[in-house]
Design a protein around this motif. Structure first.
Motif, PDB file in Angstrom:
ATOM      1  N   LYS A  14       0.770  -1.231  -0.041  1.00 55.38           N
ATOM      2  CA  LYS A  14      -0.071  -0.027  -0.172  1.00 55.38           C
ATOM      3  C   LYS A  14       0.872   1.203  -0.208  1.00 55.38           C
ATOM      4  O   LYS A  14       0.573   2.273  -0.778  1.00 55.38           O
ATOM      5  CB  LYS A  14      -1.091  -0.008   1.169  1.00 55.38           C
ATOM      6  CG  LYS A  14      -1.999  -0.970   1.262  1.00 55.38           C
ATOM      7  CD  LYS A  14      -2.953  -0.772   2.432  1.00 55.38           C
ATOM      8  CE  LYS A  14      -4.122  -1.741   2.498  1.00 55.38           C
ATOM      9  NZ  LYS A  14      -4.988  -1.428   3.673  1.00 55.38           N
ATOM     10  N   VAL A  17       2.450   1.659  -3.474  1.00 51.38           N
ATOM     11  CA  VAL A  17       1.487   2.197  -4.436  1.00 51.38           C
ATOM     12  C   VAL A  17       1.359   3.611  -4.077  1.00 51.38           C
ATOM     13  O   VAL A  17       1.036   4.502  -5.118  1.00 51.38           O
ATOM     14  CB  VAL A  17       0.075   1.570  -4.275  1.00 51.38           C
ATOM     15  CG1 VAL A  17      -1.064   1.889  -5.038  1.00 51.38           C
ATOM     16  CG2 VAL A  17       0.250   0.001  -4.590  1.00 51.38           C
ATOM     17  N   ALA A  18       0.853   4.182  -2.963  1.00 53.34           N
ATOM     18  CA  ALA A  18       0.642   5.476  -2.451  1.00 53.34           C
ATOM     19  C   ALA A  18       1.647   6.448  -2.911  1.00 53.34           C
ATOM     20  O   ALA A  18       1.494   7.645  -3.156  1.00 53.34           O
ATOM     21  CB  ALA A  18       0.378   5.591  -1.000  1.00 53.34           C
ATOM     22  N   GLY A  20       3.714   6.391  -5.677  1.00 51.79           N
ATOM     23  CA  GLY A  20       3.494   6.195  -7.040  1.00 51.79           C
ATOM     24  C   GLY A  20       4.785   5.060  -7.740  1.00 51.79           C
ATOM     25  O   GLY A  20       5.257   5.267  -8.659  1.00 51.79           O
ATOM     26  N   GLY A  44       0.357  -2.660  -8.520  1.00 51.53           N
ATOM     27  CA  GLY A  44      -0.227  -1.229  -8.169  1.00 51.53           C
ATOM     28  C   GLY A  44       0.607  -0.183  -8.401  1.00 51.53           C
ATOM     29  O   GLY A  44       1.871  -0.190  -8.210  1.00 51.53           O
ATOM     30  N   CYS A  45      -0.046   0.986  -8.531  1.00 48.53           N
ATOM     31  CA  CYS A  45       0.705   2.316  -8.526  1.00 48.53           C
ATOM     32  C   CYS A  45      -0.442   3.434  -8.815  1.00 48.53           C
ATOM     33  O   CYS A  45      -1.495   3.274  -9.437  1.00 48.53           O
ATOM     34  CB  CYS A  45       1.339   2.435  -9.939  1.00 48.53           C
ATOM     35  SG  CYS A  45       2.283   4.075  -9.793  1.00 48.53           S
ATOM     36  N   CYS A  46      -0.250   4.406  -7.691  1.00 42.19           N
ATOM     37  CA  CYS A  46      -1.216   5.591  -7.662  1.00 42.19           C
ATOM     38  C   CYS A  46      -1.213   6.423  -8.974  1.00 42.19           C
ATOM     39  O   CYS A  46      -2.247   7.133  -9.478  1.00 42.19           O
ATOM     40  CB  CYS A  46      -1.266   6.123  -6.600  1.00 42.19           C
ATOM     41  SG  CYS A  46       0.240   7.426  -6.243  1.00 42.19           S
ATOM     42  N   ASP A  47      -0.119   6.506  -9.698  1.00 41.93           N
ATOM     43  CA  ASP A  47       0.053   7.067 -11.088  1.00 41.93           C
ATOM     44  C   ASP A  47      -0.404   6.253 -12.028  1.00 41.93           C
ATOM     45  O   ASP A  47       0.226   5.358 -12.642  1.00 41.93           O
ATOM     46  CB  ASP A  47       1.707   7.385 -10.961  1.00 41.93           C
ATOM     47  CG  ASP A  47       1.817   8.360 -12.348  1.00 41.93           C
ATOM     48  OD1 ASP A  47       1.041   8.046 -13.368  1.00 41.93           O
ATOM     49  OD2 ASP A  47       2.806   8.989 -12.298  1.00 41.93           O
ATOM     50  N   ASP A  70      -8.537   2.962  -3.076  1.00 43.89           N
ATOM     51  CA  ASP A  70      -7.466   3.876  -3.131  1.00 43.89           C
ATOM     52  C   ASP A  70      -6.177   3.329  -3.785  1.00 43.89           C
ATOM     53  O   ASP A  70      -5.045   4.044  -3.758  1.00 43.89           O
ATOM     54  CB  ASP A  70      -7.004   4.338  -1.540  1.00 43.89           C
ATOM     55  CG  ASP A  70      -8.142   5.119  -0.870  1.00 43.89           C
ATOM     56  OD1 ASP A  70      -8.942   5.849  -1.732  1.00 43.89           O
ATOM     57  OD2 ASP A  70      -8.409   4.896   0.264  1.00 43.89           O
ATOM     58  N   TYR A  71      -6.251   2.198  -3.997  1.00 41.43           N
ATOM     59  CA  TYR A  71      -4.957   1.495  -4.584  1.00 41.43           C
ATOM     60  C   TYR A  71      -5.041   0.820  -5.870  1.00 41.43           C
ATOM     61  O   TYR A  71      -5.441  -0.391  -6.121  1.00 41.43           O
ATOM     62  CB  TYR A  71      -4.356   0.446  -3.510  1.00 41.43           C
ATOM     63  CG  TYR A  71      -4.329   0.915  -2.165  1.00 41.43           C
ATOM     64  CD1 TYR A  71      -3.170   1.537  -2.007  1.00 41.43           C
ATOM     65  CD2 TYR A  71      -5.138   0.871  -1.238  1.00 41.43           C
ATOM     66  CE1 TYR A  71      -2.985   2.157  -0.802  1.00 41.43           C
ATOM     67  CE2 TYR A  71      -5.042   1.452  -0.057  1.00 41.43           C
ATOM     68  CZ  TYR A  71      -3.946   2.167   0.222  1.00 41.43           C
ATOM     69  OH  TYR A  71      -3.874   2.655   1.529  1.00 41.43           O
ATOM     70  N   PRO A  72      -4.990   1.607  -7.048  1.00 43.27           N
ATOM     71  CA  PRO A  72      -5.224   1.144  -8.362  1.00 43.27           C
ATOM     72  C   PRO A  72      -4.309   0.097  -8.816  1.00 43.27           C
ATOM     73  O   PRO A  72      -2.989   0.149  -8.283  1.00 43.27           O
ATOM     74  CB  PRO A  72      -5.042   2.445  -9.322  1.00 43.27           C
ATOM     75  CG  PRO A  72      -4.730   3.327  -8.337  1.00 43.27           C
ATOM     76  CD  PRO A  72      -4.718   3.182  -6.950  1.00 43.27           C
ATOM     77  N   HIS A  73      -4.652  -1.010  -9.293  1.00 45.50           N
ATOM     78  CA  HIS A  73      -3.730  -2.095  -9.711  1.00 45.50           C
ATOM     79  C   HIS A  73      -4.111  -2.975 -10.830  1.00 45.50           C
ATOM     80  O   HIS A  73      -5.492  -2.909 -11.274  1.00 45.50           O
ATOM     81  CB  HIS A  73      -3.716  -3.089  -8.374  1.00 45.50           C
ATOM     82  CG  HIS A  73      -4.849  -3.594  -8.142  1.00 45.50           C
ATOM     83  ND1 HIS A  73      -5.598  -2.972  -7.318  1.00 45.50           N
ATOM     84  CD2 HIS A  73      -5.421  -4.754  -8.319  1.00 45.50           C
ATOM     85  CE1 HIS A  73      -6.924  -3.851  -6.968  1.00 45.50           C
ATOM     86  NE2 HIS A  73      -6.784  -5.028  -7.563  1.00 45.50           N
TER      87      HIS A  73
END
Length: 102
Positions: A14, A17-18, A20, A44-47, A70-73
């Motif tokens: 997490k 990911v947060a 980037g 995952g990566c928030c960017d 909150d954690y795109p993946h």
């Protein structure tokens, strides 16, 4: 249903990911839609642009991203999971789980 990971592993994923970073998390997984698959890797990566660019090299499409929460993946499983983890030098995550089953 996810299982087979420790809280600190999840928290590290997490955080990555947060921040980037392209971050990998492999865990046991059961889903009737994917018979024969017992693990999944979440990349995952928030960017989102960075994640999309990363995924393109493996034939992954932006519309396959899981954008809930909150954690795109991307979710990887099966042969694609193993091939990508091997190319990324992350195969130990999958091997760890497979060795526990043996």
């Amino acid at each position: 249903m996810a299982f087979g990971i420790k809280r600190d592993e999840l928290e590290r994923w997490k955080q990555g990911v947060a921040k980037g970073q392209i971050s990998f998390l492999t865990h046991y997984w059961v889903d009737e839609r994917f018979p024969g698959c017992s693990t999944v890797t979440k990349v995952g990566c928030c960017d989102l642009d960075k994640l999309e660019t990363w995924g393109k090299q493996y034939g992954l499409q932006r519309e396959w991203m899981d954008l809930r929460g909150d954690y795109p993946h991307f979710d990887l499983f099966g042969d694609r999971q193993k091939a990508i983890l091997q190319r990324e030098g992350q195969l130990e995550q999958l091997n760890k789980l497979q060795n526990k089953k043996a």
